[in-house]
Design a protein around this motif. Structure first.
Motif, PDB file in Angstrom:
ATOM      1  N   MET A 263     -12.381  -5.977   1.236  1.00 60.75           N
ATOM      2  CA  MET A 263     -11.253  -6.303   2.106  1.00 60.75           C
ATOM      3  C   MET A 263     -11.663  -7.339   3.133  1.00 60.75           C
TER       4      MET A 263
ATOM      5  N   THR B  35      -4.454  -3.505   3.295  1.00 60.95           N
ATOM      6  CA  THR B  35      -3.692  -4.746   3.456  1.00 60.95           C
ATOM      7  C   THR B  35      -2.667  -4.594   4.566  1.00 60.95           C
TER       8      THR B  35
ATOM      9  N   CYS C  51      -1.682  -8.453  -3.257  1.00 59.10           N
ATOM     10  CA  CYS C  51      -2.279  -7.984  -2.000  1.00 59.10           C
ATOM     11  C   CYS C  51      -3.801  -8.121  -2.011  1.00 59.10           C
ATOM     12  N   THR C  52      -4.415  -7.766  -3.116  1.00 55.74           N
ATOM     13  CA  THR C  52      -5.876  -7.753  -3.154  1.00 55.74           C
ATOM     14  C   THR C  52      -6.472  -9.121  -3.444  1.00 55.74           C
TER      15      THR C  52
ATOM     16  N   SER D  95      -5.888 -10.434   0.524  1.00 53.68           N
ATOM     17  CA  SER D  95      -7.133  -9.931   1.113  1.00 53.68           C
ATOM     18  C   SER D  95      -8.346 -10.786   0.757  1.00 53.68           C
TER      19      SER D  95
END
Length: 978
Positions: free
Chosen positions: A1, A698, A758-759, A763
């Motif tokens: 992250m 996130t 999101c990842t 992120s």
């Protein structure tokens, strides 16, 4: 992250910048009340209580006024025990679809329902009686029905609470059940519609029958298990041949069957006119053979070797062959003639007879098979009633009276063996058992008792499929206008409707809605009087269907008929008819409409609720009750096995709620391909927990980075940097993806794609690139304001898009920013400006990110070799092809690659780049491999970048010029320390 809140740009997650504590308080580190750990088992019930206190459901209803309707009609689960994982899958899918439609601007009034009548509940109540050593048959029917009603009511309340714990939103105070008085009246009224239009009739025909439960069963109540059956070859001697030159004198037709117990019900033998048959003489037999040398038998020519081998015949001779058509008009004798079976057995033509197995001749027992019954009815053959409701032969049945059919193989074989011995002794044609064996095959069982069933001809109530009402044809026509998701499921339902027999709707039980009709005792005519039917419906609505059992028939018949002349029917209606008619008493409620937009159930409901609803609605209204059918698969364990307590592989939704949280279960549903069978287990749930953690992180980073954000800080779209515009472009792509899913109900892959965004996009890329700007730029920095403007959009979009799935987490992430007096579930899906969608920009950033992957790969290589430590210790020189330099222009590559310094070098020739350099993305790279060196200069104590300019401002000798300016002007997150 993105590291912890104590991390500076470039620092390992969780590591403090101890060398720069003097500037620590000048950095904008994320700050939020949204915790890192969800603690969902504890937090989710708190949120349910908060929603109740806020009356979120009431606010949702109020907001629906004036909006276009979307109606998902709930297929009623059975009120008999705790929810299982299949219930959770189905209800969560429905909830996601309902919530997403509501947030798309539709009025959604979801009315949950329950199926409350029928055998499973009777079964449980009877178990309680047996435990108390009470005879169920000695209990007055109204008392028994009351016990059943109470049982169903208790479980209805339990299941309602369990559905709500899963986060399912619905109008729970207006739920329906089939045992509500108004529902029972409506069901009786629907039966009456078929009565009055002529499609309801009483007839004798074979139905699937459970001897254990003593009732007819629907196809949807059947499951198949391996079963060992005795198989027998039986000889039926010919007694009549209208064409003597066929040579059938002294010959016996041989049949093969897996149901010896049906031999007493035999009334005919079926042949296929297209099959070639042979008369075979037995010349030599083995020691165990029952046939004697010299015996002559008739079998299909292609099956001679098989029959002889199975019958112990060592040598044989084919006397003649003949087409099957030559058997028309021939008659055989029952092998037990002289022992109470003194009737002729005609040979009848039937297309379903094949030469794939057996003998090519099929034993016909019209009482115990659908094909048998059809052949018998077409030829005027008797349909004898020989088997009682408990599976035993009636006492009047010769030789076998009182024997249970599943124990009849031995006595039947014994009787047939004696018949064969007698035929041999008196020199007549073979009659009786030729041979016996056994076979393990898939056999129908009741899914409740798990015991084998039989086909049994009994007087039952049917709805005709092909009478003047033309229900079958109308149903198939109606399905042409129905959308199927997935599309291939259309074939399953249409083929089932096309091939199904008349609908047997009667059950010989006590707990249900009675088929409230009267039959004239002398004529057998069914009374079809609309006034009588209306009186029945009115009474049921006020008093429940119990009134049928405690009222004098004259109450319903009125003055026009003499009660003594009529039989009152007490069979109850099939529960599939009840649930199939729920559209009649649910979809007419305020806020709903007929037909429904959507029915959504498991794939087994093509033979269950989907089909019964279609036939009921078409039979009474001429149209399908739904516009779209969505089918979900079954839930298996991680190894693909069916769940069972004996295997210890059951995953109960209540356990998942208590250990992981309902949001994890909901995420599992939406991360799965629900159109196929799904798998679940501890490892799969652990993986879902990891996916959840990434999504939560996130949201948490967004909230932390938005601390203190106000609308006045926002930057107009036209003033945003290119990277921010790319993020907004990506948002429009997901907005369209979700909008398409809402309209098509095809959600497979949507939330995995959102998780990937999101990842991977956020992120691992955007957040990583913009951390330096967000943490270290001054509060008045246009780039920082632009980034926070985009973070604002990201937080709103992601939280709202995740709300239909992560109903608890998304609301927590919303209220952490906007306060406890609101809820994300009162928000609409964002309407994103068309100007944000820029396909060309999207393609450009595919290339730029591929170049970035080349750079980061080379940086990692340099780091592993020990040439540099963190990426901020690096400087890069990126060689760009002369004719493609424009593709990488206008980008701060030091910021994008998270290095301290970057330069571009224009080169004239194309330099090959390894295929793996772009990270598997199929793009044309505009550059060669970068050179990574140690960045010259000193490290800034505030942002950690290594720059030659560090120390050029004497007042801030350890800072770069950007950081020195921010600190000097006081544009930091807190006052600068003295």
């Amino acid at each position: 992250m993105t590291g912890s809140e104590n991390s500076k740009p470039g620092a390992p997650a969780g590591q403090k910048n101890t060398a720069a504590d003097g500037y620590r308080d000048t950095v904008f580190l994320p700050k939020t009340s949204f915790p890192m750990r969800g603690n969902l088992p504890k937090r989710e019930p708190e949120l349910l209580a908060r929603w109740a206190a806020l009356d979120v459901d009431g606010k949702i209803r109020d907001a629906a006024e004036g909006r276009p309707l979307f109606v998902l009609h709930d297929g009623p689960p059975y009120a008999n025990g705790h929810l299982h994982i299949g219930h959770a899958l189905n209800k969560i899918l429905k909830d996601v679809i309902n919530r997403s439609h509501r947030m798309s601007g539709y009025a959604v009034h979801y009315v949950p329902g329950w199926d409350c009548h029928g055998l499973p509940i009777e079964w449980k109540v009877e178990e309680e009686f047996r435990k108390a050593k009470r005879d169920k048959d000695s209990i007055p029917v109204l008392q028994f029905r009351g016990e059943c009603r109470a049982w169903a009511g208790r479980w209805l309340d339990v299941q309602m609470g369990e559905f709500q714990r899963l986060g399912v939103q619905g109008e729970w105070s207006h739920r329906y059940s089939t045992m509500d008085y108004s529902s029972e009246a409506a069901i009786a009224e629907e039966i009456g519609r078929f009565l009055l239009n002529g499609s309801l009739y009483r007839g004798l025909r074979p139905v699937m029958w459970s001897p254990v439960e003593k009732t007819a069963l629907a196809e949807a109540e059947i499951e198949y298990h391996d079963h060992t059956s005795t198989t027998i070859y039986v000889a039926f001697p010919f007694v009549k041949d209208p064409t003597p030159d066929h040579g059938l004198d002294g010959v016996s037709a041989v049949i093969w069957t897996t149901t010896p117990w049906t031999i007493p019900a035999n009334r005919a033998i079926a042949f296929n006119p297209e099959i070639t048959y042979a008369v075979v003489r037995v010349d030599e037999t083995g020691p165990e053979a029952l046939l004697a040398p010299g015996a002559k038998i008739l079998v299909a020519d292609s099956l001679i070797e098989t029959v002889c081998r199975d019958s112990g015949v060592l040598a044989h001779h084919v006397l003649c062959t003949m087409p099957g058509s030559a058997l028309a008009g021939t008659v055989a004798a029952h092998p037990l003639r002289g022992q109470g079976y003194d009737f002729d057995v005609p040979l009848l033509a039937a297309e379903f007879v094949t030469a794939d197995a057996g003998t090519g001749l099929v034993h016909i027992a019209p009482s115990h098979g659908e094909d048998d019954f059809a052949v018998g009815r077409a030829n005027g053959i008797e349909v004898p009633e020989l088997v009682a409701d408990d599976g035993k032969y009636f006492d009047r049945v010769p030789l076998f009276g009182g024997t249970h059919v599943f124990k009849a193989a031995e006595p039947v074989c014994e009787a047939l063996t004696g018949a064969m011995e007698r035929s041999i002794a008196d020199g007549s044609a073979p009659a009786g058992l030729v041979s016996r064996s056994s076979i393990v095959h898939s056999y129908p069982h009741s899914w409740r008792s798990r015991k084998p069933i039989i086909y049994r001809a009994t007087p039952q109530w049917f709805i005709a499929m092909d009478d003047g009402n033309h229900i079958r044809d109308k149903a198939l026509t109606a399905l042409d206008d129905v959308t199927f998701v997935p599309a291939q499921s259309r074939n399953r339902l249409t083929s089932m409707v096309a091939g199904r027999p008349d609908w047997c709707i009667s059950r010989q039980r006590a707990w249900g809605v009675p088929i409230a009709v009267f039959v004239h005792k002398e004529t057998g005519e069914v009374l079809r009087d609309p006034e009588v039917m209306q009186r029945i419906v009115d009474v049921f609505r006020d008093e429940s269907a119990d009134a049928w059992y405690d009222s004098d028939p004259s109450r319903f018949l009125g003055n026009a008929y003499e009660a003594a002349d009529y039989e009152q029917v007490f069979d109850v209606v099939d529960v599939w008819f009840e649930s199939g008619s729920t559209h009649a008493f649910v979809l007419g409620q305020p806020g709903l409409r007929f037909p429904a937009d959507l029915y959504l159930e498991g794939s087994d409901q093509h033979r269950g609720w989907f089909q019964s609803s279609l036939l009921e609605s078409v039979g009474t209204r001429g149209v399908a009750p739904y516009k779209t059918l969505v089918t979900n698969g079954f839930v298996m364990d991680e190894a693909g096995r069916k769940m069972s307590k004996s295997l210890g592989n059951v995953i109960a939704p209540q356990d998942v709620n208590d250990t992981l949280g309902a949001d994890i279960l909901r995420l599992w549903v939406m991360n799965s391909d629900t159109s196929e069978d799904l798998r679940i287990g501890k490892e799969i749930l652990r993986q879902q927990g990891e996916l959840y953690r990434r999504l939560r992180n996130t949201l948490r980073w967004l909230l932390g980075a938005l601390d203190g954000f106000t609308p006045e800080e926002a930057v107009p779209y036209e003033d945003l940097p290119e990277l921010e515009k790319w993020v907004l472009h990506r948002l429009t792509e997901f907005g369209r993806l979700i909008s398409d899913a809402v309209e098509t109900h095809e959600w497979v892959g949507v939330y995995p794609a959102l998780h990937g965004f999101c990842t991977t996009d956020l992120s691992a890329f955007y957040f990583d690139v913009r951390k330096d700007t967000i943490y270290c730029d001054g509060a008045d920095s246009l780039k920082r304001r632009a980034a926070r403007t985009v973070l604002d959009h990201l937080h709103r979009c992601l939280t709202i898009w995740l709300a239909p799935v992560l109903v608890f987490t998304a609301d927590d992430a919303w209220t952490a920013r906007f306060g406890e007096e609101t809820s994300v579930h009162l928000q609409a899906f964002p309407k994103l400006p068309d100007a944000w969608h820029d396909a060309a920009l999207g393609e450009r950033w595919v290339t730029l990110r591929a170049v970035r992957r080349i750079i980061t790969t080379e940086i990692e290589t340099a780091r592993r070799s020990g040439n540099i430590g963190s990426s901020l210790q690096a400087a890069i020189d990126l060689p760009v092809f002369e004719d493609q330099a424009g593709l990488v222009a206008g980008v701060d590559w030091a910021e994008l690659a998270i290095v301290s310094q970057a330069e571009l070098s224009v080169i004239p020739a194309t330099v090959p780049v390894p295929e793996s350099a772009a990270g598997g993305v199929d793009v044309a790279l505009p550059c060669g491999l970068p050179m990574v060196t140690v960045a010259p200069g000193e490290k800034c104590d505030r942002c950690w970048r290594v720059l030659p300019e560090v120390g050029t401002n004497a007042a801030y000798a350890t800072l770069c010029l950007r950081c020195a300016d921010v600190v000097e002007k006081g544009l930091t997150c807190a006052p600068v320390s003295e």
